[in-house]
Write a protein that holds these residues in place. Structure first.
Motif, PDB file in Angstrom:
ATOM      1  N   PHE A   1     -23.729 142.884  -2.553  1.00 55.30           N
ATOM      2  CA  PHE A   1     -22.935 143.693  -1.928  1.00 55.30           C
ATOM      3  C   PHE A   1     -23.170 144.598  -0.663  1.00 55.30           C
ATOM      4  O   PHE A   1     -22.534 144.835   0.571  1.00 55.30           O
ATOM      5  CB  PHE A   1     -21.325 143.177  -2.532  1.00 55.30           C
ATOM      6  CG  PHE A   1     -20.652 141.950  -2.926  1.00 55.30           C
ATOM      7  CD1 PHE A   1     -20.811 141.155  -2.156  1.00 55.30           C
ATOM      8  CD2 PHE A   1     -20.917 142.286  -4.454  1.00 55.30           C
ATOM      9  CE1 PHE A   1     -20.034 139.798  -2.877  1.00 55.30           C
ATOM     10  CE2 PHE A   1     -20.226 140.958  -4.927  1.00 55.30           C
ATOM     11  CZ  PHE A   1     -20.173 139.927  -3.984  1.00 55.30           C
ATOM     12  N   TRP A   2     -23.931 145.664  -1.083  1.00 56.60           N
ATOM     13  CA  TRP A   2     -24.489 146.962  -0.087  1.00 56.60           C
ATOM     14  C   TRP A   2     -24.673 146.657   1.052  1.00 56.60           C
ATOM     15  O   TRP A   2     -24.776 146.878   1.724  1.00 56.60           O
ATOM     16  CB  TRP A   2     -24.479 147.991  -0.962  1.00 56.60           C
ATOM     17  CG  TRP A   2     -23.278 148.710  -1.920  1.00 56.60           C
ATOM     18  CD1 TRP A   2     -21.939 148.193  -2.126  1.00 56.60           C
ATOM     19  CD2 TRP A   2     -23.881 149.831  -2.556  1.00 56.60           C
ATOM     20  NE1 TRP A   2     -21.250 149.365  -3.244  1.00 56.60           N
ATOM     21  CE2 TRP A   2     -22.621 149.689  -3.004  1.00 56.60           C
ATOM     22  CE3 TRP A   2     -25.031 149.868  -3.192  1.00 56.60           C
ATOM     23  CZ2 TRP A   2     -22.101 150.961  -4.365  1.00 56.60           C
ATOM     24  CZ3 TRP A   2     -25.240 151.326  -3.905  1.00 56.60           C
ATOM     25  CH2 TRP A   2     -23.614 151.344  -4.583  1.00 56.60           C
TER      26      TRP A   2
ATOM     27  N   ASP B   1     -22.938 144.578   3.323  1.00 54.63           N
ATOM     28  CA  ASP B   1     -22.806 145.589   4.604  1.00 54.63           C
ATOM     29  C   ASP B   1     -24.021 145.902   5.077  1.00 54.63           C
ATOM     30  O   ASP B   1     -23.388 146.230   6.397  1.00 54.63           O
ATOM     31  CB  ASP B   1     -22.146 146.552   3.509  1.00 54.63           C
ATOM     32  CG  ASP B   1     -21.159 147.637   4.250  1.00 54.63           C
ATOM     33  OD1 ASP B   1     -19.579 146.457   4.667  1.00 54.63           O
ATOM     34  OD2 ASP B   1     -21.397 148.543   4.693  1.00 54.63           O
TER      35      ASP B   1
ATOM     36  N   PHE C   1     -23.228 136.841   1.754  1.00 55.25           N
ATOM     37  CA  PHE C   1     -22.490 137.240   1.056  1.00 55.25           C
ATOM     38  C   PHE C   1     -21.916 135.500   0.697  1.00 55.25           C
ATOM     39  O   PHE C   1     -21.343 135.628  -0.814  1.00 55.25           O
ATOM     40  CB  PHE C   1     -21.096 137.304   2.134  1.00 55.25           C
ATOM     41  CG  PHE C   1     -20.094 137.778   2.080  1.00 55.25           C
ATOM     42  CD1 PHE C   1     -19.509 138.909   0.652  1.00 55.25           C
ATOM     43  CD2 PHE C   1     -19.091 136.631   1.474  1.00 55.25           C
ATOM     44  CE1 PHE C   1     -18.467 138.805   0.489  1.00 55.25           C
ATOM     45  CE2 PHE C   1     -17.296 135.979   1.634  1.00 55.25           C
ATOM     46  CZ  PHE C   1     -17.060 137.518   0.157  1.00 55.25           C
TER      47      PHE C   1
ATOM     48  N   THR D   1     -16.427 143.824   1.302  1.00 57.51           N
ATOM     49  CA  THR D   1     -17.994 143.133   1.748  1.00 57.51           C
ATOM     50  C   THR D   1     -16.955 141.806   2.242  1.00 57.51           C
ATOM     51  O   THR D   1     -16.886 141.795   3.642  1.00 57.51           O
ATOM     52  CB  THR D   1     -19.180 142.466   1.391  1.00 57.51           C
ATOM     53  OG1 THR D   1     -19.759 143.789   0.229  1.00 57.51           O
ATOM     54  CG2 THR D   1     -19.755 142.074   2.492  1.00 57.51           C
TER      55      THR D   1
END
Length: 603
Positions: A533-534, A537, A552, A592
């Motif tokens: 998820f990072w 982002d 995502f 996110t």
């Protein structure tokens, strides 16, 4: 392993479980209708059902059509933590509804059996085993119910209406038949054995009340963009992992679910990590849950109170500091993944990043308009005074490695975050008082040192620690925390390098486990979902929003059939790994989604 005599063999994978809970504890329900994990009265209490980490003789409770295997379908009722599992059989269709109502005093587990079509014979088999599956309680009849007692624990089992029940092989069996529209409700209630039985719970009123409470809570969510169902399910999961009496949020309700099947990377996650603090506050505030954000902030202030030098990376549900780690030799572990650990020695580690996360969280709380606490700034000042010199030390790093201390780059970046947030607060509110000049100097020195010693100019990437060629997924957070802008060539290079070197089928590992001296452990682990998820982002911040949204969508697609995520995922076997469900993963999903789509539906 012992072979079940009550049902066809079913070997559950981590993704085969669903969660129910009452915001003080939680249970895992398998696809075959078996509750294989439950700790009472708290998340971190000894389990009374521990088949998750052993077999049926370590405790479980299965309700299903007689002779049936896994359910045909299952789902949570809309915007709730009430689980329905349904079986289609040759004789008819059966539903089992599972929930743990929010408790007044004693915890209750409610299981309602309902006939939907035809006539179905149902079998219930409950094996209570206190102290993580090691103690067989004394079971007797009392007041028309079954009561199990061993040491400090007592549990009462009853059904409405009463059904045929007998004991066999240290197991309590029930068998009955339900037709269309007929219902039988079971209630299992725990209490300290030295106290009288708690008042009886009405199972149908508790179902109605639980649905109303969860739906009223879910309706407060301000996000109405794409993937709203996944976001709401993640928020409900985070609420379920919150210990209501204190506001602390556990990382997961389980211990020792392995990061590699058959490996030793098995840890107890039933505690509250400070590393989650900023992400938690930001997600709750952005989604509209100010009361929960304030509760978490208040828990944080209580937990970190004391000498700044004694700040821990994690605490117990009420802020307990002693979390001694030991092993349970009688449990073979999930799919033979031993050892099973209770407690977590990582609580003793020095992780300098937590100072940045605490100060960043408290600064976010102040900027977001949460009701101020008179001592909040004093806590931040004390932490900064300690960090002025302590930031130069090596530490164990964000991921609790057990291979020795190093100068981890992310730890230094978060020390910069601490100084930056403290400086900004004091610039905006000079009347608060503090060492503005000293904090500014520290901020500049940390930034300069990280860019010199933590950056590999040849490869155009920041590294895991000073002098290392290895990478770390936490480096993806550099633009998010404001250490460098997203368009800085060093940030772009780092994101691309992490994606290339730590990527596995498009997802991201925390770091390479090839160099065993870094984390001090043998074996490997899966891709770490919050790190993936990072990456989404970070790609969005770099202007690669189409790539970010595609990643995502793949990540949301990993959720199991009831919308839950574990800590890790193995692309090779298409299986979850690690403790489950994992707060960090669901926080990543919410955060996110808000970053990618917040302008389309976040208030």
């Amino acid at each position: 392993m012992h072979k079940s005599v009550e049902s066809p063999a079913f070997s559950a994978s981590i993704e085969d479980y669903a969660l129910i809970g009452d915001q003080q504890s939680a249970a895992l329900v398998a696809r075959d209708g078996s509750i294989d994990w439950l700790c009472l009265p708290r998340f971190d209490s000894p389990a009374c059902f521990a088949a998750l980490l052993g077999d049926e003789h370590n405790g479980k409770w299965r309700i299903a059509p007689k002779g049936a295997g896994p359910c045909t379908r299952r789902a949570y009722r809309t915007d709730s933590l009430v689980l329905d599992s349904e079986w289609d059989t040759p004789d008819g269709t059966l539903r089992v509804t599972d929930l743990m109502p929010q408790r007044d005093a004693a915890p209750d587990l409610v299981r309602i059996v309902e006939g939907l079509r035809g006539r179905v014979t149902v079998h219930s088999a409950i094996r209570l085993r206190f102290d993580y599956g090691s103690i067989v309680p004394w079971m007797r009849r009392a007041e028309g119910h079954r009561v199990a007692v061993a040491g400090p624990d007592a549990m009462w089992l009853r059904s409405e209406p009463a059904v045929r029940t007998w004991g066999e092989d240290f197991c309590t069996h029930s068998e009955f038949t339900v037709g269309e529209g007929e219902k039988v409700a079971f209630v299992l209630t725990w209490h300290p054995s030295h106290q009288p039985r708690p008042p009886l719970l009405d199972p149908y009123e508790s179902l109605h009340g639980s649905l109303a409470q969860w739906r009223e809570w879910a309706s407060q969510c301000r996000y109405d963009g794409p993937f709203r169902d996944a976001v709401v399910r993640s928020l409900i999961t985070l609420k379920a992992l919150t210990y209501a009496p204190t506001g602390g949020i556990v990382a997961a309700p389980t211990t020792s679910l392995p990061e590699q099947l058959g490996g030793i990377r098995n840890w107890d996650y039933r505690y509250c990590w400070l590393r989650d603090s900023t992400l938690t506050l930001d997600a709750l505030l952005s989604a509209g849950y100010h009361e929960e954000a304030a509760d978490w902030r208040d828990w944080l202030l209580r937990a970190v109170a004391g000498d700044p030098a004694d700040l821990q990376i994690m605490y117990g549900l009420s802020g307990e500091r002693r979390l001694p780690e030991f092993e349970l030799p009688w449990l073979p572990g999930f799919r033979g993944s031993a050892p099973v650990r209770i407690g977590n020695d990582a609580a003793k580690q020095l992780q300098l990043d937590v100072y940045g996360e605490v100060i960043d969280s408290l600064s976010l709380a102040r900027c977001s308009g949460l009701p101020a606490k008179p001592h909040m700034w004093q806590v931040q000042r004390a932490l900064m005074d300690f960090l002025l010199s302590a930031w130069r030390q090596p530490d164990e790093g964000l991921w609790e490695v057990r291979g020795g201390r190093r100068h981890f780059v992310y730890s230094k970046v978060m020390a910069w975050v601490a100084a930056d947030r403290a400086v900004r607060t004091l610039e905006n509110e000079p009347q608060l008082g503090g060492d503005l000049a000293g904090w500014r100097a520290m901020r500049d020195e940390v930034h300069r040192e990280v860019c010199e010693r933590g950056y590999d100019a040849e490869r155009n990437t920041f590294t895991q620690f000073y002098g290392s060629r290895g990478l770390d997924a936490s480096l993806l957070l550099i633009p998010r925390v404001g250490f460098l802008p997203p368009d800085d060539p060093r940030v772009i290079g780092t994101v691309d390098a992490v994606r290339e070197e730590l990527g596995r089928d498009g997802f991201v590992r925390r770091y390479s486990t090839d160099a065993a001296e870094v984390d001090g452990l043998p074996g490997d682990e899966g891709t770490f979902l919050v790190c993936s998820f990072w990456l989404a982002d970070a790609l969005h911040r770099l202007g690669r929003t189409d790539e970010a949204r595609a990643l995502f969508e793949r990540l949301v697609g990993l959720c199991n059939d009831v919308g839950l995520l574990a800590e890790e995922y193995d692309p090779a076997s298409d299986r979850f790994l690690g403790n489950f469900p994992q707060a960090f993963s669901h926080l990543g999903l919410v955060s996110t989604a808000l970053a990618l789509f917040g302008d389309q539906g976040a208030g």
